[in-house]
Write a protein that holds these residues in place. Sequence first.
Motif, PDB file in Angstrom:
ATOM      1  N   ALA A 273       0.823  -1.208   0.000  1.00 26.03           N
ATOM      2  CA  ALA A 273       0.000   0.000   0.000  1.00 26.03           C
ATOM      3  C   ALA A 273       0.860   1.261   0.000  1.00 26.03           C
ATOM      4  CB  ALA A 273      -0.927  -0.006   1.215  1.00 26.03           C
ATOM      5  N   VAL A 274       1.936   1.253   0.773  1.00 28.65           N
ATOM      6  CA  VAL A 274       2.832   2.409   0.812  1.00 28.65           C
ATOM      7  C   VAL A 274       3.511   2.603  -0.541  1.00 28.65           C
ATOM      8  CG1 VAL A 274       4.953   3.308   1.825  1.00 28.65           C
ATOM      9  CG2 VAL A 274       3.200   2.305   3.298  1.00 28.65           C
ATOM     10  N   ARG A 275       3.956   1.534  -1.144  1.00 26.47           N
ATOM     11  CA  ARG A 275       4.629   1.640  -2.453  1.00 26.47           C
ATOM     12  C   ARG A 275       3.670   2.131  -3.537  1.00 26.47           C
ATOM     13  NH1 ARG A 275       7.075  -3.563  -0.768  1.00 26.47           N
ATOM     14  NH2 ARG A 275       9.270  -3.143  -0.213  1.00 26.47           N
TER      15      ARG A 275
ATOM     16  N   GLY B  44       5.331   4.765  -6.025  1.00 22.52           N
ATOM     17  CA  GLY B  44       6.717   4.325  -5.905  1.00 22.52           C
ATOM     18  C   GLY B  44       7.638   5.393  -5.379  1.00 22.52           C
ATOM     19  N   PHE B  45       7.132   6.656  -5.235  1.00 18.64           N
ATOM     20  CA  PHE B  45       8.028   7.710  -4.746  1.00 18.64           C
ATOM     21  C   PHE B  45       8.375   7.499  -3.272  1.00 18.64           C
ATOM     22  CE2 PHE B  45       4.290   9.606  -2.975  1.00 18.64           C
ATOM     23  CZ  PHE B  45       4.653  10.651  -2.142  1.00 18.64           C
ATOM     24  N   VAL B  46       7.547   6.744  -2.552  1.00 12.94           N
ATOM     25  CA  VAL B  46       7.900   6.343  -1.198  1.00 12.94           C
ATOM     26  C   VAL B  46       8.516   4.955  -1.276  1.00 12.94           C
ATOM     27  CG1 VAL B  46       7.104   5.956   1.149  1.00 12.94           C
ATOM     28  CG2 VAL B  46       5.964   7.670  -0.271  1.00 12.94           C
ATOM     29  N   GLU B  47       9.735   4.847  -0.827  1.00 11.61           N
ATOM     30  CA  GLU B  47      10.478   3.584  -0.893  1.00 11.61           C
ATOM     31  C   GLU B  47      10.409   2.876   0.457  1.00 11.61           C
ATOM     32  OE1 GLU B  47      15.106   2.011  -1.514  1.00 11.61           O
ATOM     33  OE2 GLU B  47      14.557   4.084  -1.986  1.00 11.61           O
ATOM     34  N   VAL B  48      10.069   1.605   0.436  1.00 12.72           N
ATOM     35  CA  VAL B  48      10.051   0.783   1.649  1.00 12.72           C
ATOM     36  C   VAL B  48      11.311  -0.073   1.640  1.00 12.72           C
ATOM     37  CG1 VAL B  48       8.813  -0.952   2.982  1.00 12.72           C
ATOM     38  CG2 VAL B  48       7.532   0.733   1.645  1.00 12.72           C
ATOM     39  N   THR B  49      12.207   0.172   2.571  1.00 13.76           N
ATOM     40  CA  THR B  49      13.467  -0.571   2.621  1.00 13.76           C
ATOM     41  C   THR B  49      13.423  -1.740   3.589  1.00 13.76           C
ATOM     42  OG1 THR B  49      14.297   1.089   4.176  1.00 13.76           O
ATOM     43  CG2 THR B  49      14.890   1.357   1.864  1.00 13.76           C
ATOM     44  N   SER B  50      12.456  -1.711   4.513  1.00 16.46           N
ATOM     45  CA  SER B  50      12.248  -2.823   5.440  1.00 16.46           C
ATOM     46  C   SER B  50      10.889  -2.620   6.085  1.00 16.46           C
ATOM     47  CB  SER B  50      13.346  -2.870   6.504  1.00 16.46           C
ATOM     48  OG  SER B  50      13.086  -1.945   7.549  1.00 16.46           O
ATOM     49  N   PRO B  51      10.375  -3.592   6.839  1.00 14.62           N
ATOM     50  CA  PRO B  51       9.089  -3.398   7.505  1.00 14.62           C
ATOM     51  C   PRO B  51       9.075  -2.261   8.525  1.00 14.62           C
ATOM     52  CG  PRO B  51       9.612  -5.731   7.383  1.00 14.62           C
ATOM     53  CD  PRO B  51      10.846  -4.994   6.966  1.00 14.62           C
TER      54      PRO B  51
ATOM     55  N   GLU C 180      11.242   0.646   8.033  1.00 18.92           N
ATOM     56  CA  GLU C 180      11.940   1.815   7.491  1.00 18.92           C
ATOM     57  C   GLU C 180      11.436   2.141   6.092  1.00 18.92           C
ATOM     58  OE1 GLU C 180      16.453   3.371   6.357  1.00 18.92           O
ATOM     59  OE2 GLU C 180      16.186   1.687   7.742  1.00 18.92           O
ATOM     60  N   LEU C 181      11.179   3.416   5.871  1.00 22.94           N
ATOM     61  CA  LEU C 181      10.821   3.879   4.533  1.00 22.94           C
ATOM     62  C   LEU C 181      11.419   5.263   4.326  1.00 22.94           C
ATOM     63  CD1 LEU C 181       8.246   6.045   5.033  1.00 22.94           C
ATOM     64  CD2 LEU C 181       7.045   3.901   5.409  1.00 22.94           C
ATOM     65  N   SER C 182      11.419   5.716   3.079  1.00 26.17           N
ATOM     66  CA  SER C 182      11.997   7.027   2.777  1.00 26.17           C
ATOM     67  C   SER C 182      11.318   7.615   1.552  1.00 26.17           C
ATOM     68  CB  SER C 182      13.507   6.911   2.550  1.00 26.17           C
ATOM     69  OG  SER C 182      13.786   6.176   1.358  1.00 26.17           O
TER      70      SER C 182
ATOM     71  N   LEU D  15      11.655   5.945  10.438  1.00 24.69           N
ATOM     72  CA  LEU D  15      11.706   4.680  11.162  1.00 24.69           C
ATOM     73  C   LEU D  15      10.359   4.447  11.836  1.00 24.69           C
ATOM     74  CD1 LEU D  15      15.272   4.902  12.775  1.00 24.69           C
ATOM     75  CD2 LEU D  15      14.587   3.781  10.635  1.00 24.69           C
ATOM     76  N   VAL D  16       9.710   3.349  11.489  1.00 21.98           N
ATOM     77  CA  VAL D  16       8.375   3.021  11.985  1.00 21.98           C
ATOM     78  C   VAL D  16       8.454   2.521  13.430  1.00 21.98           C
ATOM     79  CG1 VAL D  16       6.354   1.550  11.660  1.00 21.98           C
ATOM     80  CG2 VAL D  16       7.623   2.408   9.663  1.00 21.98           C
ATOM     81  N   GLU D  17       7.599   3.063  14.291  1.00 24.22           N
ATOM     82  CA  GLU D  17       7.501   2.597  15.680  1.00 24.22           C
ATOM     83  C   GLU D  17       6.117   2.038  16.002  1.00 24.22           C
ATOM     84  OE1 GLU D  17       8.655   5.998  17.952  1.00 24.22           O
ATOM     85  OE2 GLU D  17      10.797   5.711  17.583  1.00 24.22           O
ATOM     86  N   SER D  18       5.080   2.546  15.322  1.00 29.00           N
ATOM     87  CA  SER D  18       3.725   2.088  15.591  1.00 29.00           C
ATOM     88  C   SER D  18       2.884   2.227  14.329  1.00 29.00           C
ATOM     89  CB  SER D  18       3.105   2.896  16.739  1.00 29.00           C
ATOM     90  OG  SER D  18       1.888   2.341  17.154  1.00 29.00           O
TER      91      SER D  18
END
Length: 296
Positions: A172-174, A200-207, A209-211, A267-270
């Motif tokens: 969904a984020v991608r 795709g402008f938001v990149e998910v690098t791990s569950p 972390e995104l940028s 960095l995702v916390e919740s």
Amino acid sequence: MATDAYHWGPLAVQERVGVRELAEHVGRSIGTGIRDVAAAFLGLQPHLVVGAADGAGRMWASLLTGAPGFVRATGPDRITVAGGLPEGDPLEEALATAGTRVGTIALDPRTRRRMRLNGTLEVTGGGFAVHAEQVFANCPKYLQKRQPLDLAAEGAGVVRRGDALTPDQERAVRAADTFFVATTAEADGVDASHRGGLPGFVEVTSPTELSWPDYAGNAMFLTLGNLTADPRAGLLFPDWESGALLQLSGRARTEFGAGGERRVRFLVESVVESLHPGRLRWSAPEYSPHLGSTTR
């Protein structure tokens, strides 16, 4: 003076990027009064994005929905909002607490217009009010155009909570072309802003972390300036066609690269995923013409 519109965080970013003179000029548009044209705009909106901190200090961005007129100006520097957030929303308690610092953004996908109003919350009998400390409009850059479809009758409320993205949430984020970000600078209040781009402008690098790239904008750098002062941030990803919401709370930092490139790493916390009844569904987007000339 324009400088009074910015605390030390935005000023530091403006200096680093070399846009202080432009930012000073643009900052003159920030005021405390709600003009007639802004009041009329608010009265037509079916959505309002609100950013604030919850009781534990975590930043969130939430979405309120109502019939046009549920948000309206009721004074030269005051808006009222009828109703509240759906049960289980991370900011449900904060928006029922007097004195909460909030940032709001009213964005109209039909016209690509948006307005931001930041201030302090007052609890009212039918919802809440916000006493404005900053009021300003933004250009339509990077806003996707959409048309409203209908209200969804069905919905399960909050469907999932966690501390990391699931594979479906990552997808969904991608796929997102729009999200909202809430940031704060403690005594200088809370701000809610919009980010738009091609899927795709938001990149998910791990569950966890995104940028995303920070595209050239109005030179104010209110979001990046807040993150310089305080890394807490809340993200809101609306699924426009289904009405589902994905809310993330965590911490963010800005990475400055060569040639003026900027990228924000979060960095995702919740995580809270919801599908509330009464949500508004929108058409597929007509992408902003500015997205062909974005700078990264």
